[in-house]
Design an enzyme around this catalytic site. Structure first.
Site, PDB file in Angstrom:
ATOM      1  N   ASP A 219       0.859  -1.181   0.000  1.00 25.20           N
ATOM      2  CA  ASP A 219       0.000   0.000   0.000  1.00 25.20           C
ATOM      3  C   ASP A 219       0.901   1.239   0.000  1.00 25.20           C
ATOM      4  O   ASP A 219       1.855   1.317   0.794  1.00 25.20           O
ATOM      5  CB  ASP A 219      -0.896  -0.021   1.254  1.00 25.20           C
ATOM      6  CG  ASP A 219      -1.837   1.156   1.311  1.00 25.20           C
ATOM      7  OD1 ASP A 219      -3.031   0.970   1.046  1.00 25.20           O
ATOM      8  OD2 ASP A 219      -1.385   2.279   1.625  1.00 25.20           O
ATOM      9  N   ASN A 227      -3.009  13.052  -3.060  1.00 30.51           N
ATOM     10  CA  ASN A 227      -4.168  13.590  -3.781  1.00 30.51           C
ATOM     11  C   ASN A 227      -4.560  14.969  -3.264  1.00 30.51           C
ATOM     12  O   ASN A 227      -4.893  15.869  -4.041  1.00 30.51           O
ATOM     13  CB  ASN A 227      -5.356  12.629  -3.659  1.00 30.51           C
ATOM     14  CG  ASN A 227      -5.228  11.412  -4.557  1.00 30.51           C
ATOM     15  OD1 ASN A 227      -4.636  11.488  -5.635  1.00 30.51           O
ATOM     16  ND2 ASN A 227      -5.777  10.285  -4.125  1.00 30.51           N
ATOM     17  N   HIS A 232      -5.564  15.043  -7.819  1.00 30.60           N
ATOM     18  CA  HIS A 232      -5.820  13.660  -8.209  1.00 30.60           C
ATOM     19  C   HIS A 232      -5.082  13.270  -9.495  1.00 30.60           C
ATOM     20  O   HIS A 232      -4.783  12.094  -9.713  1.00 30.60           O
ATOM     21  CB  HIS A 232      -7.329  13.452  -8.392  1.00 30.60           C
ATOM     22  CG  HIS A 232      -8.085  13.426  -7.096  1.00 30.60           C
ATOM     23  ND1 HIS A 232      -8.176  12.303  -6.303  1.00 30.60           N
ATOM     24  CD2 HIS A 232      -8.757  14.413  -6.432  1.00 30.60           C
ATOM     25  CE1 HIS A 232      -8.890  12.570  -5.227  1.00 30.60           C
ATOM     26  NE2 HIS A 232      -9.261  13.848  -5.277  1.00 30.60           N
ATOM     27  N   ASP A 236      -3.034   9.898  -9.818  1.00 38.10           N
ATOM     28  CA  ASP A 236      -3.203   8.891 -10.872  1.00 38.10           C
ATOM     29  C   ASP A 236      -1.889   8.620 -11.588  1.00 38.10           C
ATOM     30  O   ASP A 236      -1.555   7.462 -11.883  1.00 38.10           O
ATOM     31  CB  ASP A 236      -4.254   9.356 -11.880  1.00 38.10           C
ATOM     32  CG  ASP A 236      -5.665   9.339 -11.305  1.00 38.10           C
ATOM     33  OD1 ASP A 236      -5.866   8.698 -10.251  1.00 38.10           O
ATOM     34  OD2 ASP A 236      -6.550   9.958 -11.918  1.00 38.10           O
ATOM     35  N   GLU A 262      -5.009   2.462  -3.763  1.00 39.57           N
ATOM     36  CA  GLU A 262      -3.551   2.525  -3.873  1.00 39.57           C
ATOM     37  C   GLU A 262      -2.893   1.224  -3.414  1.00 39.57           C
ATOM     38  O   GLU A 262      -1.674   1.176  -3.198  1.00 39.57           O
ATOM     39  CB  GLU A 262      -3.009   3.694  -3.056  1.00 39.57           C
ATOM     40  CG  GLU A 262      -3.152   3.562  -1.545  1.00 39.57           C
ATOM     41  CD  GLU A 262      -4.508   4.043  -1.032  1.00 39.57           C
ATOM     42  OE1 GLU A 262      -4.616   4.273   0.189  1.00 39.57           O
ATOM     43  OE2 GLU A 262      -5.447   4.184  -1.835  1.00 39.57           O
TER      44      GLU A 262
END
Length: 340
Positions: A219, A227, A232, A236, A262
């Protein structure tokens, strides 16, 4: 209590998911329905050669359908059916002459849905070549004259050509749809549905072949802050750049999946505890060194690793890795913890 509705629904779903199984089943049903009466009629009227040939085609079609359903293998029965159809059509045409040629056209379409386009082309050409050679050796046995033979060959070629184009295009579309259904649209990693299938397969291989499997569940640390602070779009892009970094540090036989958000998972085959922890640490260190945010800050990850145990369900295996990941995050993140 037997549930007929549930059984029919399961059979329908299986046909929807497996194109070639659906085609073999459909072709088998058509052959059994339409060729059987002809076989009975030929035998009844004393035309034993054609009647037996028709009967063999029907029995072969039914046997191929049963084999495909029982084993899940659609390649062998498809190839077997295509070959039997071509041989049977040749015998029928030689025995019946012009009256047998009408069966060739649907046959040319059938075989393009039973085998690969390349194999179908080869079989089609072999059948047409054989019929032409037989007629040249024994004039008027099949065709009335050479003009009729030429017309038949041209129309058969056109039929085969369009069948090839349609089958080839359909195969490309099926491959594209299969790929889209198996990968995560953002990162290109395998999706959760594909992951579940691969984990189930790993458990089966463990039981049958004693294969050694392991997972690394990781993770990205503080991804929500990425973010929030960078937007964002940067988040991404971080996920997109992560997958090639991971893939570059594992073997080609290993697989990367997006577990959700994630979280990602690496599925490893032929992996033991001695090599698992160093590999997981290599991934953790490599991501920290190579994955950077716009301001140059390193992105880190926490990971939990677990070896597949004997007689363990894949959900239990995954749960142990998840608990190890939770422990790594609880201990301060940016570290690897092995499952108990």
């Amino acid at each position: 209590m037997f549930n007929r509705g549930t059984l029919l629904e399961r059979l329908g779903n299986k046909l929807k998911q497996d194109f070639y199984l659906a085609m073999i089943t459909l072709v088998g049903a058509i052959i059994a329905s339409f060729v059987t009466p002809y076989a009975i009629y030929r035998l009844y009227t004393g035309n034993l050669v054609v009647g037996i040939a028709d009967l063999i085609i029907v029995i072969s079609a039914i046997s191929a359908v049963i084999y495909a359903w029982r084993t899940g293998d659609t390649v062998k029965p498809g190839q077997f059916l295509a070959l039997i159809f071509c041989i049977g059509a040749g015998i029928v045409c030689i025995s019946l002459g012009i009256n047998g040629l009408f069966w060739v056209y649907p046959l040319l379409v059938f075989i393009f849905f039973l085998v690969s386009a390349r194999r179908a082309v080869i079989l089609s050409l072999m059948l047409l070549f054989t019929l032409a050679m037989v007629d040249l050796a024994w004039p008027s046995l099949i065709f009335v004259n050479h003009y009729q033979m030429t017309s038949f060959l041209v129309t058969s070629f056109v039929c085969s050509f369009f069948a090839y184009v349609f089958a080839y295009r359909a195969q490309l579309q099926r491959n594209e749809l299969k790929q889209l259904a198996s990968i995560d649209s953002l990162t290109g990693a395998g999706n959760r549905h594909t992951l579940n299938q691969e984990l189930e397969q790993a458990v089966l291989l463990k039981q049958k072949l004693q294969s050694r499997f392991a997972v690394i569940l990781f993770d990205l640390d503080f991804f929500k802050q990425i973010n929030d602070n960078y937007g964002h779009k940067v988040g991404d892009e971080t996920l997109i750049r992560l997958v090639p970094i991971i893939s570059g540090m594992i073997r080609q036989t290993d697989q990367v999946f997006r577990f959700g958000g994630e979280e990602f998972l690496v599925l490893l085959r032929d992996m033991d505890t001695q090599n698992l922890l160093p590999l997981a640490e290599k991934i953790r260190s490599g991501v920290e060194q190579k994955l950077r945010l716009p301001d140059g800050k390193a992105v880190t990850l926490s990971a939990g690793v677990a070896i597949l145990e004997e007689n363990e369900h894949w959900e239990q295996w995954l749960h142990r890795a998840d608990m190890a990941l939770y422990q790594a995050k609880h201990n301060g993140r940016n570290q690897v913890i092995a499952a108990a």
